[in-house]
Design a protein around this motif. Structure first.
Motif, PDB file in Angstrom:
ATOM      1  N   LEU A  28      18.922 -10.889   0.089  1.00 26.36           N
ATOM      2  CA  LEU A  28      19.882 -10.861   1.472  1.00 26.36           C
ATOM      3  C   LEU A  28      20.980 -10.159   1.672  1.00 26.36           C
ATOM      4  CD1 LEU A  28      19.025 -14.822   2.023  1.00 26.36           C
ATOM      5  CD2 LEU A  28      18.105 -12.797   2.709  1.00 26.36           C
ATOM      6  N   PHE A  29      21.272  -9.722   2.970  1.00 28.02           N
ATOM      7  CA  PHE A  29      22.979  -8.594   3.077  1.00 28.02           C
ATOM      8  C   PHE A  29      23.032  -9.106   3.959  1.00 28.02           C
ATOM      9  CE2 PHE A  29      19.581  -6.808   0.793  1.00 28.02           C
ATOM     10  CZ  PHE A  29      20.378  -6.165  -0.095  1.00 28.02           C
ATOM     11  N   GLN A  30      24.589  -8.831   4.326  1.00 31.86           N
ATOM     12  CA  GLN A  30      24.733  -9.554   5.985  1.00 31.86           C
ATOM     13  C   GLN A  30      25.069  -8.324   6.291  1.00 31.86           C
ATOM     14  OE1 GLN A  30      28.963 -10.511   3.095  1.00 31.86           O
ATOM     15  NE2 GLN A  30      29.668 -11.626   5.250  1.00 31.86           N
ATOM     16  N   ASN A  31      24.559  -8.701   8.188  1.00 29.98           N
ATOM     17  CA  ASN A  31      24.343  -8.411   9.029  1.00 29.98           C
ATOM     18  C   ASN A  31      23.261  -7.592   9.138  1.00 29.98           C
ATOM     19  OD1 ASN A  31      26.807  -9.419  10.331  1.00 29.98           O
ATOM     20  ND2 ASN A  31      27.734  -7.939   8.848  1.00 29.98           N
ATOM     21  N   ALA A  32      21.607  -7.635   8.468  1.00 30.48           N
ATOM     22  CA  ALA A  32      20.838  -6.745   8.222  1.00 30.48           C
ATOM     23  C   ALA A  32      20.379  -8.409   8.038  1.00 30.48           C
ATOM     24  CB  ALA A  32      20.625  -6.463   7.213  1.00 30.48           C
ATOM     25  N   ASP A 137      11.559 -13.591   8.336  1.00 33.09           N
ATOM     26  CA  ASP A 137      12.472 -13.017   8.549  1.00 33.09           C
ATOM     27  C   ASP A 137      13.769 -13.829   8.769  1.00 33.09           C
ATOM     28  OD1 ASP A 137      11.417 -10.915   9.920  1.00 33.09           O
ATOM     29  OD2 ASP A 137      10.899 -11.690  11.986  1.00 33.09           O
ATOM     30  N   PHE A 138      14.437 -13.371   7.778  1.00 32.44           N
ATOM     31  CA  PHE A 138      15.291 -13.716   7.397  1.00 32.44           C
ATOM     32  C   PHE A 138      16.906 -13.552   7.654  1.00 32.44           C
ATOM     33  CE2 PHE A 138      12.344 -15.363   4.244  1.00 32.44           C
ATOM     34  CZ  PHE A 138      12.286 -16.547   4.410  1.00 32.44           C
ATOM     35  N   LYS A 139      17.995 -13.554   8.047  1.00 31.23           N
ATOM     36  CA  LYS A 139      19.431 -13.598   8.194  1.00 31.23           C
ATOM     37  C   LYS A 139      20.485 -14.379   7.564  1.00 31.23           C
ATOM     38  CE  LYS A 139      22.481 -11.501  11.089  1.00 31.23           C
ATOM     39  NZ  LYS A 139      23.015 -11.320  13.106  1.00 31.23           N
ATOM     40  N   GLU A 141      23.981 -15.426   6.906  1.00 36.87           N
ATOM     41  CA  GLU A 141      25.403 -15.511   7.621  1.00 36.87           C
ATOM     42  C   GLU A 141      26.365 -16.212   6.324  1.00 36.87           C
ATOM     43  OE1 GLU A 141      25.080 -18.460  11.506  1.00 36.87           O
ATOM     44  OE2 GLU A 141      24.233 -16.800  12.479  1.00 36.87           O
ATOM     45  N   ALA A 142      27.698 -15.132   6.598  1.00 36.15           N
ATOM     46  CA  ALA A 142      28.365 -15.722   4.856  1.00 36.15           C
ATOM     47  C   ALA A 142      29.309 -16.871   5.782  1.00 36.15           C
ATOM     48  CB  ALA A 142      28.644 -14.849   4.009  1.00 36.15           C
ATOM     49  N   PRO A 143      30.483 -17.505   5.665  1.00 37.06           N
ATOM     50  CA  PRO A 143      31.560 -18.031   5.624  1.00 37.06           C
ATOM     51  C   PRO A 143      32.847 -16.760   5.768  1.00 37.06           C
ATOM     52  CG  PRO A 143      31.651 -18.158   3.371  1.00 37.06           C
ATOM     53  CD  PRO A 143      30.437 -17.851   3.677  1.00 37.06           C
ATOM     54  N   GLU A 144      32.682 -15.403   5.055  1.00 39.26           N
ATOM     55  CA  GLU A 144      33.504 -14.407   6.028  1.00 39.26           C
ATOM     56  C   GLU A 144      32.766 -13.070   5.913  1.00 39.26           C
ATOM     57  OE1 GLU A 144      36.440 -14.818   1.965  1.00 39.26           O
ATOM     58  OE2 GLU A 144      36.896 -16.513   2.575  1.00 39.26           O
ATOM     59  N   LEU A 145      33.431 -12.329   7.068  1.00 39.83           N
ATOM     60  CA  LEU A 145      31.967 -11.271   6.553  1.00 39.83           C
ATOM     61  C   LEU A 145      31.990 -10.140   4.712  1.00 39.83           C
ATOM     62  CD1 LEU A 145      30.788  -9.473   8.731  1.00 39.83           C
ATOM     63  CD2 LEU A 145      33.011  -7.502   8.775  1.00 39.83           C
ATOM     64  N   ASP A 146      33.372 -10.474   4.191  1.00 39.72           N
ATOM     65  CA  ASP A 146      33.138  -9.713   2.702  1.00 39.72           C
ATOM     66  C   ASP A 146      33.326 -11.097   2.261  1.00 39.72           C
ATOM     67  OD1 ASP A 146      35.689 -11.487   2.804  1.00 39.72           O
ATOM     68  OD2 ASP A 146      36.651  -9.385   2.473  1.00 39.72           O
ATOM     69  N   PHE A 147      32.875 -12.192   1.721  1.00 39.12           N
ATOM     70  CA  PHE A 147      32.271 -13.019   0.895  1.00 39.12           C
ATOM     71  C   PHE A 147      31.829 -12.341  -0.553  1.00 39.12           C
ATOM     72  CE2 PHE A 147      29.809 -16.260  -1.071  1.00 39.12           C
ATOM     73  CZ  PHE A 147      30.374 -17.027  -1.356  1.00 39.12           C
TER      74      PHE A 147
END
Length: 162
Positions: A28-32, A137-139, A141-147
């Motif tokens: 999993l990757f942020q914003n993907a 499908d998975f998305k 959502e991390a607590p901070e953008l660069d966590f």
């Protein structure tokens, strides 16, 4: 008679997988959006979502959320989210020692010895309503953008059949 019972017991224990059959794993990757497609499942089967986490052993683990949708025949039949956090059912926990080489054009390269912690956490389960080929499908959502980058962390989702 005793041999038959012992034989059946050995067969049952060796074929038993306590966490289920692994059907697929996807990073999993942020914003993907990450997908696992065309899983052939039968009515009544139960699937379980697991998260595999790799993070620096000395970093603080912060819970994060994964949104997911389940589709059958091109139609979303289930949409939900789950939080990944410490304290739930954790398996396959291990410490991996690694070396990071820091290069510099003006100084000699330095080597940093780090310990990474890798583990899997059980999240949610879903009972299959009818036979068919399912897409997931998975998305992230991390607590901070660069966590994940800041903590040298990575995550993936695993689908297992109970």
């Amino acid at each position: 008679m005793k041999k038959s019972i012992v034989g059946l017991l050995v067969l049952a224990l060796t074929s038993c997988n306590p966490v289920g059959e692994n059907l697929g794993e996807m990073p999993l990757f942020q914003n993907a959006i990450s997908s696992i497609d065309s899983l052939d499942l039968k009515k009544g089967e139960e699937i379980v979502f697991w998260s595999k986490v790799a993070t620096r052993k000395d970093s603080l683990f912060s819970k994060y959320k994964i949104k997911y949708s389940i589709s059958l025949n091109g139609k979303i039949i289930h949409f939900d989210s789950t939080y990944v956090e410490e304290g739930k059912h954790i398996i396959n926990s291990k410490v991996i020692k690694d070396e990071i080489v820091h290069s510099s054009s003006t100084e000699k390269d330095s080597i940093e010895h780090v310990e990474n912690w890798e583990f899997e956490i059980e999240n949610k389960s879903f009972k299959i309503p009818q036979d068919g080929k399912y897409n997931f499908d998975f998305k992230l959502e991390a607590p901070e953008l660069d966590f994940f980058a800041k903590n040298s962390s990575a995550t993936s989702v695993i689908i297992r059949k109970k």
